[in-house]
Design an enzyme around this catalytic site. Structure first.
Site, PDB file in Angstrom:
ATOM      1  N   GLY A 137       0.839  -1.196   0.000  1.00 27.47           N
ATOM      2  CA  GLY A 137       0.000   0.000   0.000  1.00 27.47           C
ATOM      3  C   GLY A 137       0.874   1.245   0.000  1.00 27.47           C
ATOM      4  O   GLY A 137       1.888   1.307   0.697  1.00 27.47           O
ATOM      5  N   GLY A 150      -0.547   4.559   0.219  1.00 23.96           N
ATOM      6  CA  GLY A 150      -1.304   5.732   0.646  1.00 23.96           C
ATOM      7  C   GLY A 150      -0.484   6.497   1.672  1.00 23.96           C
ATOM      8  O   GLY A 150       0.734   6.330   1.756  1.00 23.96           O
ATOM      9  N   LEU A 151      -1.155   7.323   2.478  1.00 25.92           N
ATOM     10  CA  LEU A 151      -0.410   8.129   3.446  1.00 25.92           C
ATOM     11  C   LEU A 151       0.447   7.268   4.357  1.00 25.92           C
ATOM     12  O   LEU A 151       1.626   7.540   4.572  1.00 25.92           O
ATOM     13  CB  LEU A 151      -1.375   8.969   4.279  1.00 25.92           C
ATOM     14  CG  LEU A 151      -1.995  10.166   3.584  1.00 25.92           C
ATOM     15  CD1 LEU A 151      -2.860  10.937   4.561  1.00 25.92           C
ATOM     16  CD2 LEU A 151      -0.924  11.070   3.009  1.00 25.92           C
ATOM     17  N   ARG A 170     -20.109  12.930  13.705  1.00 28.31           N
ATOM     18  CA  ARG A 170     -20.629  12.237  12.534  1.00 28.31           C
ATOM     19  C   ARG A 170     -21.662  11.170  12.855  1.00 28.31           C
ATOM     20  O   ARG A 170     -22.673  11.055  12.180  1.00 28.31           O
ATOM     21  CB  ARG A 170     -19.456  11.606  11.787  1.00 28.31           C
ATOM     22  CG  ARG A 170     -18.578  12.641  11.144  1.00 28.31           C
ATOM     23  CD  ARG A 170     -17.371  12.019  10.489  1.00 28.31           C
ATOM     24  NE  ARG A 170     -16.628  13.059   9.772  1.00 28.31           N
ATOM     25  CZ  ARG A 170     -15.501  12.849   9.105  1.00 28.31           C
ATOM     26  NH1 ARG A 170     -14.980  11.638   9.051  1.00 28.31           N
ATOM     27  NH2 ARG A 170     -14.903  13.831   8.481  1.00 28.31           N
TER      28      ARG A 170
END
Lengths: 636, 256
Positions: free
Chosen positions: A41, A43-44, A331
Site C-alpha cells: 500500500g 497511501g499516506l 458524525r
C-alpha cells in the site's frame, strides 16, 4: 479478563512514548541494509513508512495495485489534518487533542496510542511543510486553521478541499526520493493476495501482477500492511472503486486477529443514491456544516419543492436536538438523526435524503462569501446532480465512509503474528468506535513517519528474524493455494455477475449491519450472507482468462473476501450488546434515542481469530481509562 | 426513471493487447441521465459479462475527479466536452437522446495501450522520481511556522500542485508533450522557499527525463491548458522555461 497483551509502556501517559523510544533496541546504520522489509500500500501510511524506512537504510520493497503510488485513496480526503499546534492560541494542547479523540471515539480506543498520536501530530505538520506541501496560509504568511466536528478549538490544517491530495503527493514525493536513491524498490500494478506465515511469523507475501496475471513470491524480514479500510463491503460507499479488504482479510485468514470489525463510520454529508446503476457515493466535506443548516419537512410524505416549504413547516432537527453543537454534532450522531427522520417518512421529496440549506448563510454573508468558502464543493454538487445549491438546498444522506475496525495491533503496531505490522486505516487502534473529522490523515502519517520507523527496529533487533528463500516449500504452497482459488473462481460457470453479488451483499450490509442494528436483523444478516456466499460459489459468472488484464477476476477475488468479512462484521455487532459511537444497537438506547454504552461489560477490544469459514474465536483486550474518565458523551 | 433515460450508440476502442491491432466496436445502450459516463460503461460491462462476453477494460478509482486514474477521450476530447472535469465527473445529462459517442484511450507514444482503454502512464512516475521532491528526510525539520510564505505565493504554488497526473495534457497535445505536467511540479517547488536549494538542478533532471521517456516538445498550442481537468495554467510552462534556460546557461554539466 481479556487475554490480549498490548505492551503499553509503563509510566505517566505523557512519558510513555518518550521512554519507550529510549528503551527500544536500535540497529546500527550499517546493519539496517541487511534487513528487507515489505510495505503493501502506498497511501499516506504506506508511502510515508516506505520512504522513512528506506531513508533509515533498510532494504524496502513497496507494493501498490494502482498504476502509480500517487493514486491511493488517501488522495480523496478533503477537509484537513488535525494537529495540536495551538497556533490559534485558543487553548489547544496535546492533552486536549488526546482528550477529544478518546471522547469522540466513545471510549473504545487505547489511551496510550491516542496520546502518542496527539504527541506526534505536531511533527507531521512540520514534516509536510518542509516537503513543500502548500497548506492554506493567512495574510502574515503563517499557517491557517479551520474547525471541525467534535472539537471546540481550531486545529485543522488544510489545503483548500484537497488536503488529502496534497499530503499524499508529499508522501509520494518522499517515496520518489528514496526510489531514486535505490533504497526503495517500488512495484506497481501488483496486488497482495496472501500473507506467507511460517512457524507463526510473517515471512513474505504472494502477489498477482495485474498486467500479466503472473503469481509472484516475495520474502522479507517483516511485512507492513497499509492498505486502508473495508468500507466497500457495503458496495456503495465513499471509498474508491478499487479500495478493498483483500490484504487485511487474507492476513486474517492466516492468523492475524481482526479488531472491532463492526465499527464502521457512516459519514453524514454525502450525495444521495440516484438509481440502480450508481457505482459509488460522493462525499461533500463536513466543513459545509459550518454554514449549512440541515432540515426536513415536519410533514410526512411532503413532496413539495423545498423552496415551497415555509419556515414554520421545517424541522431543523439537529439544532432542535443538540442546541450546543447543532449542525456540527459528531458524525455518528448526525448520521443517525438523518436516518431517523427518513424512517419517519419525512425524507426530502420522499427520497432517502435530507436538506442542507445555505439560504440563511447567503442572506447573512452574501453569495460571494459563500462562493469563496465552498465554491468548489457547490460546483461538484451541481456537476453531479444538475441542481444549483445557491438556489435550492442540497440533498444529502449518510454513506459508509471509514472503518475504525481493522487488524488488531499492539502498541508497537504489530499484529499478533510476529513480523506483521499494520498501519493507517487498516489497523484498528486509534479511533475507537467513532473517528473525528481530520484525524484519518493524522493517523496515517503518524504511523508511517513517526511510529513504525522506531518500533520495527526493536522487533528486528530483539527477534532477529531470518530471511527465508522464496523457494521454501511454504512459499510454494501459498502460491499454489492462490492459483487454485483463481481456478476455482474461473470454473464455476454460473449465471450471475460479480457486481450483482456485490450489490446484493451491500444491500444486506446497509439494511442490517449499517447505521442501526438489532439482534433480529443481525441474525438474519448472518444467515443471508452465508447463503449468498454459497450461491456465489455455485452461480458466479466470470469471463476472460487468468493471464493478462482481467478486472472482473480482480473484483471477484475481492468479493470473495467481502462475503466472509461481512459476516464477521455482523457477528461482532451481535456480540457487542451496547451502543457506542458508530455502533448503534437499537435495543440499547436512552429514552431520548441516544447511544447507551455498557462500560461494565464491553470496555474491551474485540479481536477475532479466524477458525474456519463462518467460525471465529473471540479474544479480548481490556481497555483502561486512566486519564480520560469514562463518561457519557454529550453534545447537547 | 424511464423518462430520463437516453438511448445512445457507443463506439468504443477495443484492443486486446499492446501489440494487437485495435478497432471501434459499436454498442447500443439505454442509460439514466443521472448516471456518469463510467457508470454507463459499468452497466454495459455487467451486461457483457452476463452474456459471457469480454467486458471493456478501463481504469478509474475515486470517481470524484481527484485520483487521476480515469482518462478517456470522448468525442475527440480528453475527459469529454465539459471543461475542468475528469472523465468520472461527466454525467449523461450532457448528452442528447440518440447521440453517438466515441470513446477512446489517451493516445501518445509515451502512453502505450495495455488493453482497450487502459494505458501505461508510468513515464510520469519516472519523471517524478528524477527530481519531483524536496530532498528532506523525515525528522529534523524546522517548526512549520518558521517558514513564512505569503498567501499569494502559497496560493499560486497550490494551484500548480493541484495537478492530478491524469495525462490529459499529453493526450490533448499534437506533440504528446508533457510540459504542462512537468512544469506544474517544477513551478510548485520553484515558487516555494523549500524548493530553492535544488531549484536549478531539479528542472534540468526532470526535463531530461521527460525527453528520455519519449514525450514530445511544446509548440505553444495551449491545448493542454484547455483540456486540463484542474485548470493548470500554461504560465507554469513559461516559469519552467525560464528556470531551465537559466539553469542551462550556468550549468557545469556540459555533456548532456
Amino acid at each position: 479478563m481479556g487475554d490480549l497483551k498490548s505492551f503499553i509502556p509503563e509510566g505517566n501517559i505523557s512519558d510513555k512514548w518518550t521512554n519507550h523510544k529510549f528503551n527500544m533496541k536500535l540497529i546500527n546504520p550499517a546493519n539496517k541494509r541487511k534487513y528487507k522489509l515489505i510495505v503493501v500500500g502506498t497511501g499516506l501510511a504506506g508511502a510515508s513508512a516506505a520512504a522513512t524506512l528506506g531513508q533509515l537504510g533498510y532494504e524496502v520493497e513497496a507494493f501498490t495495485f494502482h498504476d502509480s503510488a500517487r493514486r491511493a485513496h488517501s488522495i480523496a480526503a478533503q477537509g484537513g489534518i488535525n494537529a495540536s499546534k495551538n497556533y490559534q492560541n485558543d487553548g489547544d494542547s496535546v492533552f486536549r487533542l488526546f482528550y477529544d479523540t478518546v471522547k469522540g471515539g466513545d471510549f473504545r480506543s487505547r489511551e496510550a496510542n491516542v496520546h502518542r498520536l496527539a504527541e506526534v501530530s505536531e511533527s507531521i505538520i512540520d514534516q509536510c511543510v518542509a516537503q513543500g506541501v502548500p497548506f492554506a496560509r493567512d495574510y502574515g504568511g503563517l499557517l491557517d486553521n479551520r474547525s471541525f466536528g467534535g472539537a471546540q478549538v481550531s486545529r485543522t490544517f488544510y489545503a483548500k478541499g484537497q488536503t488529502g491530495q496534497q499530503l499524499l503527493l508529499g508522501a509520494y514525493s518522499a517515496l520518489n526520493k528514496e526510489v531514486a536513491k535505490g533504497t526503495v524498490k517500488l512495484y506497481s500494478r501488483k496486488e497482495m493476495v496472501d500473507l506467507v506465515v511460517i512457524d507463526g511469523k510473517a515471512r513474505g507475501i504472494i502477489v498477482r501482477d495485474l498486467e500479466t496475471g503472473a503469481i509472484e513470491k516475495y520474502s522479507a524480514h517483516a511485512v507492513i500492511i497499509a492498505t486502508g479500510g473495508y468500507g466497500n463491503v457495503f458496495f456503495l460507499s465513499t471509498n474508491a472503486m478499487n479500495s478493498n479488504a483483500t490484504a487485511s482479510w487474507r492476513a486474517h485468514k492466516r492468523g492475524a486477529y481482526f479488531g472491532n470489525p463492526c465499527f464502521t463510520q457512516i459519514h453524514p454529508t454525502c450525495l444521495p443514491v440516484h438509481g440502480e446503476g450508481q457505482s459509488k457515493l460522493t462525499l461533500m466535506s463536513e466543513s459545509l456544516r459550518n454554514d449549512g443548516r440541515i432540515w426536513v419537512s415536519k410533514t410526512k410524505g411532503d413532496m413539495r419543492s423545498p423552496d415551497q416549504i415555509p419556515e414554520e413547516e421545517r424541522d431543523y432537527y439537529l439544532e432542535r436536538k443538540y442546541p450546543s453543537f447543532g449542525n456540527l454534532s459528531p458524525r455518528d450522531i448526525s448520521s443517525r438523526s438523518a436516518k431517523e427522520v427518513v424512517d419517519d417518512g419525512r425524507g426530502a421529496q420522499g427520497q432517502e435524503a435530507v436538506y442542507l440549506d445555505f439560504k440563511d448563510a447567503i442572506n447573512r454573508l452574501g453569495k460571494h462569501a459563500i462562493e469563496e468558502k465552498y465554491g468548489n464543493l457547490f460546483e461538484i454538487y451541481e456537476t453531479i446532480t444538475g441542481e444549483n445549491p445557491y438556489k435550492l438546498p442540497m440533498k444529502i444522506y449518510p454513506a459508509p465512509h471509514y472503518t475504525m475496525g481493522g487488524l488488531w495491533v499492539d502498541y508497537n503496531l504489530m499484529s499478533n503474528l510476529p513480523g506483521l505490522f499494520v498501519l493507517g486505516e487498516a489497523n484498528f487502534s486509534d479511533h475507537g468506535a467513532n473517528r473525528l473529522g481530520a484525524s484519518a490523515l493524522m493517523q496515517g502519517l503518524a504511523d508511517g513517519y513517526f511510529v513504525i520507523p522506531y518500533t520495527i527496529g526493536n522487533y528486528l533487533a530483539e527477534d532477529k528474524p531470518e530471511l527465508l528463500p522464496t523457494d521454501h516449500e511454504e512459499f510454494s504452497k501459498h502460491e499454489k493455494e492462490f492459483d487454485e482459488l483463481v481456478d476455482k473462481l474461473m470454473s464455476i460457470n454460473g449465471k450471475t455477475t460479480v457486481d450483482t453479488f456485490h450489490k446484493k451483499l451491500g444491500r444486506i450490509m446497509w439494511n442490517k449491519v449499517g447505521m442501526a442494528r438489532n439482534e433480529k436483523g443481525l441474525n438474519e444478516a448472518i444467515k443471508e450472507i452465508s447463503e449468498l456466499r454459497e450461491e456465489f460459489w455455485k452461480d458466479l459468472k466470470l469471463v476472460g482468462t487468468k493471464d493478462g488484464v482481467n478486472q472482473t477476476l480482480e473484483r471477484a477475488g475481492r468479493v470473495v473476501d467481502y462475503l466472509e468479512l461481512g459476516e464477521l462484521m455482523a457477528v461482532d455487532a451481535l456480540d457487542r450488546n451496547e451502543s457506542c459511537g458508530a455502533h448503534f444497537r437499537e435495543e440499547y438506547q436512552t429514552g431520548e434515542g441516544e447511544a447507551k454504552r455498557n462500560d461494565e461489560d464491553y470496555t474491551y477490544v474485540s479481536a477475532w481469530e479466524f477458525k474456519d469459514l463462518g467460525r471465529w474465536e473471540l479474544h479480548k483486550e481490556d481497555l483502561d481509562f486512566e486519564y480520560v474518565k469514562l463518561a457519557t458523551r454529550s453534545y447537547k | 426513471m424511464d423518462e430520463k433515460n437516453l438511448n445512445l450508440t457507443l463506439k468504443i476502442w477495443r484492443q486486446a493487447g499492446p501489440t494487437s491491432v485495435g478497432s471501434f466496436q459499436d454498442f447500443k445502450v439505454s442509460v439514466s441521465e443521472d448516471s456518469s459516463i463510467l457508470e454507463m460503461i459499468d452497466d454495459l460491462n455487467n451486461e457483457l459479462e452476463g452474456d459471457g462476453k469480454e467486458p471493456v477494460t478501463f481504469e478509474s478509482d475515486c470517481r470524484e475527479g481527484i485520483c487521476g486514474t480515469c482518462g478517456l477521450v470522448i468525442n475527440g476530447q480528453p475527459h469529454g466536452p465539459i471543461p475542468k472535469i475528469a472523465t468520472c465527473q461527466l454525467h449523461m445529462r450532457n448528452f442528447k437522446n440518440g447521440d453517438t459517442i466515441w470513446i477512446e484511450p489517451f493516445r501518445a507514444k509515451a502512453f502505450p495501450i495495455i488493453k482497450d482503454l487502459m494505458v501505461d502512464r508510468s513515464g510520469f512516475d519516472r519523471i517524478m522520481e528524477s527530481g519531483g521532491y524536496v530532498s528532506v528526510n523525515t525528522g529534523g525539520v524546522p517548526d512549520a511556522n518558521e517558514i513564512p510564505i505569503s498567501k499569494d505565493v502559497a496560493a499560486e504554488a497550490f494551484d500548480a500542485a493541484a495537478c492530478i497526473g491524469c495525462g490529459a495534457c499529453v493526450a490533448a497535445c499534437k506533440n504528446a508533450s508533457a510540459m504542462l505536467f512537468v512544469s506544474a511540479k517544477v513551478s510548485q517547488f520553484s515558487l516555494l522557499p523549500q524548493g530553492q536549494p535544488e531549484r536549478y538542478d531539479r528542472v534540468q533532471k526532470m526535463v531530461m527525463k521527460m525527453d528520455e521517456m519519449g514525450f514530445g516538445s511544446c509548440t505553444n498550442t495551449y491545448a493542454c491548458e484547455a483540456e486540463c481537468p484542474k485548470g493548470i495554467s500554461i504560465k507554469n510552462i513559461a516559469r519552467m522555461n525560464r528556470d531551465y534556460i537559466k539553469a542551462r546557461a550556468t550549468s557545469e554539466n556540459l555533456e548532456v
